[in-house]
Design a protein around this motif. Structure first.
Motif, PDB file in Angstrom:
ATOM      1  N   ASP A  19      63.597 -14.371  46.517  1.00 50.07           N
ATOM      2  CA  ASP A  19      63.213 -13.428  45.904  1.00 50.07           C
ATOM      3  C   ASP A  19      63.109 -12.057  46.733  1.00 50.07           C
ATOM      4  OD1 ASP A  19      63.200 -15.242  43.525  1.00 50.07           O
ATOM      5  OD2 ASP A  19      61.068 -15.655  44.033  1.00 50.07           O
ATOM      6  N   PHE A  20      63.357 -10.941  46.076  1.00 54.19           N
ATOM      7  CA  PHE A  20      63.367  -9.724  47.008  1.00 54.19           C
ATOM      8  C   PHE A  20      62.147  -8.866  46.109  1.00 54.19           C
ATOM      9  CE2 PHE A  20      67.608 -11.234  47.998  1.00 54.19           C
ATOM     10  CZ  PHE A  20      67.315 -11.187  49.285  1.00 54.19           C
ATOM     11  N   PRO A  21      61.575  -8.149  46.818  1.00 51.14           N
ATOM     12  CA  PRO A  21      60.403  -7.284  46.243  1.00 51.14           C
ATOM     13  C   PRO A  21      61.021  -5.876  45.998  1.00 51.14           C
ATOM     14  CG  PRO A  21      60.003  -7.331  48.492  1.00 51.14           C
ATOM     15  CD  PRO A  21      61.203  -8.380  48.278  1.00 51.14           C
ATOM     16  N   GLU A  22      60.355  -4.846  45.535  1.00 55.71           N
ATOM     17  CA  GLU A  22      60.810  -3.303  45.570  1.00 55.71           C
ATOM     18  C   GLU A  22      60.626  -2.766  46.762  1.00 55.71           C
ATOM     19  OE1 GLU A  22      58.403  -1.522  42.428  1.00 55.71           O
ATOM     20  OE2 GLU A  22      59.314  -2.754  40.830  1.00 55.71           O
ATOM     21  N   GLY A  23      61.099  -1.539  47.078  1.00 51.33           N
ATOM     22  CA  GLY A  23      60.761  -0.732  48.493  1.00 51.33           C
ATOM     23  C   GLY A  23      61.789  -1.011  49.346  1.00 51.33           C
ATOM     24  N   LEU A  24      61.489  -0.850  50.504  1.00 50.46           N
ATOM     25  CA  LEU A  24      62.360  -1.151  51.513  1.00 50.46           C
ATOM     26  C   LEU A  24      62.384  -2.454  52.173  1.00 50.46           C
ATOM     27  CD1 LEU A  24      64.181  -0.128  53.880  1.00 50.46           C
ATOM     28  CD2 LEU A  24      62.347   0.715  55.310  1.00 50.46           C
ATOM     29  N   ILE A  25      63.389  -3.106  52.195  1.00 47.98           N
ATOM     30  CA  ILE A  25      63.592  -4.535  52.737  1.00 47.98           C
ATOM     31  C   ILE A  25      64.570  -4.644  54.024  1.00 47.98           C
ATOM     32  CG2 ILE A  25      64.604  -6.881  52.186  1.00 47.98           C
ATOM     33  CD1 ILE A  25      64.164  -5.906  49.167  1.00 47.98           C
ATOM     34  N   ILE A  26      63.573  -5.058  55.078  1.00 53.32           N
ATOM     35  CA  ILE A  26      64.473  -5.013  56.529  1.00 53.32           C
ATOM     36  C   ILE A  26      65.165  -6.404  56.517  1.00 53.32           C
ATOM     37  CG2 ILE A  26      64.172  -4.917  58.841  1.00 53.32           C
ATOM     38  CD1 ILE A  26      63.654  -2.397  57.645  1.00 53.32           C
ATOM     39  N   MET A 447      70.783  11.597  49.635  1.00 44.14           N
ATOM     40  CA  MET A 447      71.010  12.378  48.638  1.00 44.14           C
ATOM     41  C   MET A 447      71.536  11.833  47.233  1.00 44.14           C
ATOM     42  SD  MET A 447      70.992  15.839  48.104  1.00 44.14           S
ATOM     43  CE  MET A 447      71.321  16.620  49.475  1.00 44.14           C
ATOM     44  N   MET A 448      72.225  10.844  47.732  1.00 43.12           N
ATOM     45  CA  MET A 448      72.755   9.977  46.484  1.00 43.12           C
ATOM     46  C   MET A 448      71.372   9.336  45.817  1.00 43.12           C
ATOM     47  SD  MET A 448      76.358   8.083  47.729  1.00 43.12           S
ATOM     48  CE  MET A 448      76.208   6.934  46.330  1.00 43.12           C
ATOM     49  N   ALA A 449      70.543   8.877  46.814  1.00 43.95           N
ATOM     50  CA  ALA A 449      69.555   8.138  46.297  1.00 43.95           C
ATOM     51  C   ALA A 449      68.778   8.977  45.381  1.00 43.95           C
ATOM     52  CB  ALA A 449      68.749   7.535  47.451  1.00 43.95           C
ATOM     53  N   ARG A 450      68.740  10.065  45.797  1.00 46.18           N
ATOM     54  CA  ARG A 450      67.624  11.132  45.024  1.00 46.18           C
ATOM     55  C   ARG A 450      68.394  11.354  43.586  1.00 46.18           C
ATOM     56  NH1 ARG A 450      66.767  16.336  48.402  1.00 46.18           N
ATOM     57  NH2 ARG A 450      65.800  16.997  46.444  1.00 46.18           N
ATOM     58  N   PHE A 451      69.722  11.693  43.588  1.00 42.28           N
ATOM     59  CA  PHE A 451      70.475  12.324  42.489  1.00 42.28           C
ATOM     60  C   PHE A 451      71.253  11.225  41.798  1.00 42.28           C
ATOM     61  CE2 PHE A 451      69.694  15.897  45.239  1.00 42.28           C
ATOM     62  CZ  PHE A 451      68.766  16.487  44.310  1.00 42.28           C
ATOM     63  N   SER A 452      71.667  10.273  42.246  1.00 41.50           N
ATOM     64  CA  SER A 452      72.535   9.253  41.200  1.00 41.50           C
ATOM     65  C   SER A 452      71.823   8.199  40.531  1.00 41.50           C
ATOM     66  CB  SER A 452      73.403   8.540  42.491  1.00 41.50           C
ATOM     67  OG  SER A 452      72.897   7.582  43.282  1.00 41.50           O
ATOM     68  N   GLY A 482      63.012   4.203  50.383  1.00 38.85           N
ATOM     69  CA  GLY A 482      62.431   3.158  49.752  1.00 38.85           C
ATOM     70  C   GLY A 482      61.199   3.262  48.853  1.00 38.85           C
ATOM     71  N   GLN A 483      60.779   4.456  48.913  1.00 43.99           N
ATOM     72  CA  GLN A 483      59.612   4.888  48.078  1.00 43.99           C
ATOM     73  C   GLN A 483      59.915   5.054  46.594  1.00 43.99           C
ATOM     74  OE1 GLN A 483      56.285   4.854  49.197  1.00 43.99           O
ATOM     75  NE2 GLN A 483      57.124   4.325  51.073  1.00 43.99           N
ATOM     76  N   HIS A 484      61.335   5.553  46.400  1.00 43.16           N
ATOM     77  CA  HIS A 484      61.991   5.719  44.938  1.00 43.16           C
ATOM     78  C   HIS A 484      62.772   4.682  44.599  1.00 43.16           C
ATOM     79  CE1 HIS A 484      60.062   9.723  45.897  1.00 43.16           C
ATOM     80  NE2 HIS A 484      60.613   9.851  46.721  1.00 43.16           N
ATOM     81  N   LYS A 499      60.070  -0.472  60.143  1.00 45.02           N
ATOM     82  CA  LYS A 499      59.841   0.461  58.741  1.00 45.02           C
ATOM     83  C   LYS A 499      59.504  -0.640  57.427  1.00 45.02           C
ATOM     84  CE  LYS A 499      60.503   3.903  61.338  1.00 45.02           C
ATOM     85  NZ  LYS A 499      59.241   4.790  61.683  1.00 45.02           N
ATOM     86  N   GLY A 500      58.911  -0.080  56.631  1.00 46.77           N
ATOM     87  CA  GLY A 500      58.885  -1.042  55.228  1.00 46.77           C
ATOM     88  C   GLY A 500      57.817  -2.215  55.425  1.00 46.77           C
ATOM     89  N   SER A 501      57.596  -2.961  54.555  1.00 44.69           N
ATOM     90  CA  SER A 501      56.909  -3.919  54.288  1.00 44.69           C
ATOM     91  C   SER A 501      57.371  -5.349  54.133  1.00 44.69           C
ATOM     92  CB  SER A 501      55.772  -3.769  53.303  1.00 44.69           C
ATOM     93  OG  SER A 501      56.446  -3.697  51.937  1.00 44.69           O
ATOM     94  N   ALA A 502      58.519  -5.434  53.916  1.00 48.89           N
ATOM     95  CA  ALA A 502      59.167  -6.775  53.753  1.00 48.89           C
ATOM     96  C   ALA A 502      60.354  -6.766  54.547  1.00 48.89           C
ATOM     97  CB  ALA A 502      59.878  -6.883  52.190  1.00 48.89           C
TER      98      ALA A 502
END
Length: 555
Positions: A19-26, A447-452, A482-484, A499-502
């Motif tokens: 299973d994977f959570p939200e946010g940043l996954i390393i 930029m893609m993460a913000r607008f796509s 990963g915040q968005h 970085k990140g929590s997972a």
């Protein structure tokens, strides 16, 4: 977002479900542990090409299943169009590859084509592989990111729809004009064929009637002889000693009537004889009529046989089975010869439609051009600021828009220009080093993460070619993304891995039963410290490396 991944018998992965959570996954692991294999499994379920080499040795097939949450309206529209049931905000995609390399795809247990998977995956996951910096030379990719920034999704969709409609109309016009040219080219030949069929004055079922008449005429003498003999038996000539059949039956009727005075049953027999007399009178009448109408004309026989020969010849010439097909062939030739006016009207209608759609396409292309021009400055400035923040303080990033032949994306060609020194920017793919390309690509992906509005983004070693404080800043940028949205970062750099929590670790194990097997597991806080220390110092963990790892995590 990607909530769960299940893999069985895929290359070195025996079986895993994670299973994977939200946010940043390393995701980290030693070289060759299977990080790329895990990414390949995700790519497979998202619609990439399947082959037999994906199936683990000794297995009959491999299965990759991904479960996603937060399905948007565009994906729901694709599912409804392909008659796939879906639960609100929930999607299960499965790909099965057998030993021969053939694959099957399922969405929510409904079979779908790989094309449907590709349509869905383009709205679920963006996978940045190690070699995706090659996209910086792809004009379509460059234009797509600019359009995402400018908010041109509706205009791009309209432009693409008009372009495909225009292409369809032009194809239709070419087909109609081809038919008109063919009619003009073959007019004399077609007209001769039409006249031959028209002069034949064909009638459906005529050949069967002619064949029947020909049989009668060809055997007329024998038929006439038989009919005369039958008629003679009914009504003998005056020279004959035979009693007419009718007279014989009258006599039988009289005798039975006398007997009926003594035997009542004879009365019924007498009535049956009377009935036979009436029936024989009718038969005698029809035989006489048939005999009188019997034509023994040799001229008519010749006429019938000539007509049959004509029809048989036409059937062979036009490869038809009967007169109905000949008539259909005649009508088709007539349509081609005399209905060219209808084709001309159809062509004119298509030209009018092409003119209107072309005008609409020009208007939309002009809107797109204006929007792109207006957004290009701010877009270039945003990318330039982002790249400069990754320790390229003199970097210059510019957008060059030029006119191109009309296509489904409009009339614009785009080039990304770059210079790390601030002088003479040229096409980014021709001047940037590997580390610079990674930084530019990350800035574009941010930029893609913000607008796509892509729910999940995967970075496979986007930090290749960088280290030190640059890697730390790239890690921070990925962490901000990963915040968005859900972000997977496959990396070898401890600055990014901190970085990140997972944090997940990919490992390769060797056992006697199944050989080399790759696994993935989520690390606890203490396990994460040890993994970062390994990345910092190698196989030997020193107290200094562990302390450095704790410091990275705390910061």
């Amino acid at each position: 977002m990607l909530a769960r991944l299940h893999v069985r018998n895929y290359v070195l992965i025996d079986s895993l479900e994670i299973d994977f959570p939200e946010g940043l996954i390393i995701i980290t692991g030693q070289t060759g542990a299977g990080k790329s294999i895990l990414l390949g499994a995700l790519s497979l379920v998202m619609g990439s090409k399947a082959d037999a080499g994906m199936v683990s040795e000794g297995a009959d097939n491999c299965v990759v299943e991904a479960e996603f949450d937060a399905v948007d309206d565009s994906i729901k529209a694709i599912l409804e169009e392909n008659e796939v049931e879906w639960e609100d905000g929930h999607l299960i995609v499965r790909r099965v590859v057998n030993r021969s390399g053939r694959s099957r795809a399922f969405v929510n247990d409904s079979p779908v084509s790989v094309n449907v998977l590709n349509d869905i995956s383009g709205r679920l996951v963006d996978i940045h592989s190690q070699h995706q910096t090659l996209l910086l030379s792809d004009r379509h990719f460059q234009l797509r990111i600019l359009d995402d920034f400018a908010g041109n999704a509706a205009l791009c969709e309209k432009c693409s729809a008009l372009w495909h409609e225009l292409s369809r109309l032009k194809t239709g016009l070419a087909a109609v004009e081809g038919r008109i040219a063919a009619i003009a080219r073959d007019r004399d030949y077609n007209e001769a064929q039409f006249q031959q069929l028209e002069s034949a004055a064909l009638v459906p079922g005529e050949l069967a009637d002619l064949e029947e008449e020909q049989r009668k005429l060809a055997n007329a003498e024998e038929i006439k002889t038989c009919l005369c003999a039958a008629e003679e038996l009914f009504v003998p000539s005056s020279e004959s000693e035979m009693m007419p059949v009718d007279a014989s039956l009258k006599e039988i009727d009289k005798l039975l009537s006398k007997v009926a005075k003594y035997i009542p049953e004879a009365s019924e027999l007498a009535e049956r004889v009377v009935s036979c007399r009436r029936e024989l009178d009718d038969v005698c009448s029809e035989v006489s009529t048939m005999n009188s109408r019997m034509d023994m004309s040799a001229d008519r026989l010749e006429e019938v046989e000539n007509r049959m020969s004509l029809i048989y010849g036409l059937l062979r010439k036009f490869s038809c089975a009967d007169e109905a097909e000949l008539i259909a062939c005649r009508d088709r030739l007539s349509s081609e010869l005399y209905d060219s006016t209808r084709l001309e009207e159809e062509a004119e209608s298509l030209r009018d439609s092409i003119s209107k759609v072309s005008a609409d396409l020009d208007d939309v292309a002009e809107e797109l051009h204006s929007s792109r021009m207006a957004a290009s400055g701010a877009f270039a400035q945003a990318i330039q600021d982002s790249v400069r923040g990754l320790e390229l303080p003199y970097a210059v990033f510019e957008i060059d828009l030029s006119e191109a032949p009309m296509s489904q994306t409009g009339r614009d060609a785009v080039r990304y220009l770059f210079s790390s020194t601030g002088k003479n920017p040229v096409e980014v793919s021709k001047c940037a080093s590997g580390g610079e390309m990674s930084r530019i690509m990350l800035s574009l992906k941010a930029m893609m993460a913000r607008f796509s509005q892509m729910p999940t983004m995967v970075f496979d070693e986007i930090d290749t070619g960088v280290s030190g404080s640059v890697a730390d800043k790239m890690g921070s940028m990925i962490c901000d993304m990963g915040q968005h949205m859900q972000v997977f970062a496959i990396t070898h750099l401890p600055q990014v891995a901190a970085k990140g929590s997972a944090h997940y670790l990919v490992e390769k194990h060797i056992n006697a039963a199944s050989g080399a097997v790759s696994t993935i597991s989520r690390l606890s806080d203490e396990q994460r410290v040890l993994e970062l220390a390994r990345m910092l110092s190698g196989s030997v963990l020193t107290p200094q490396a562990v302390a450095n790892a704790r410091s990275l995590l705390e910061n």
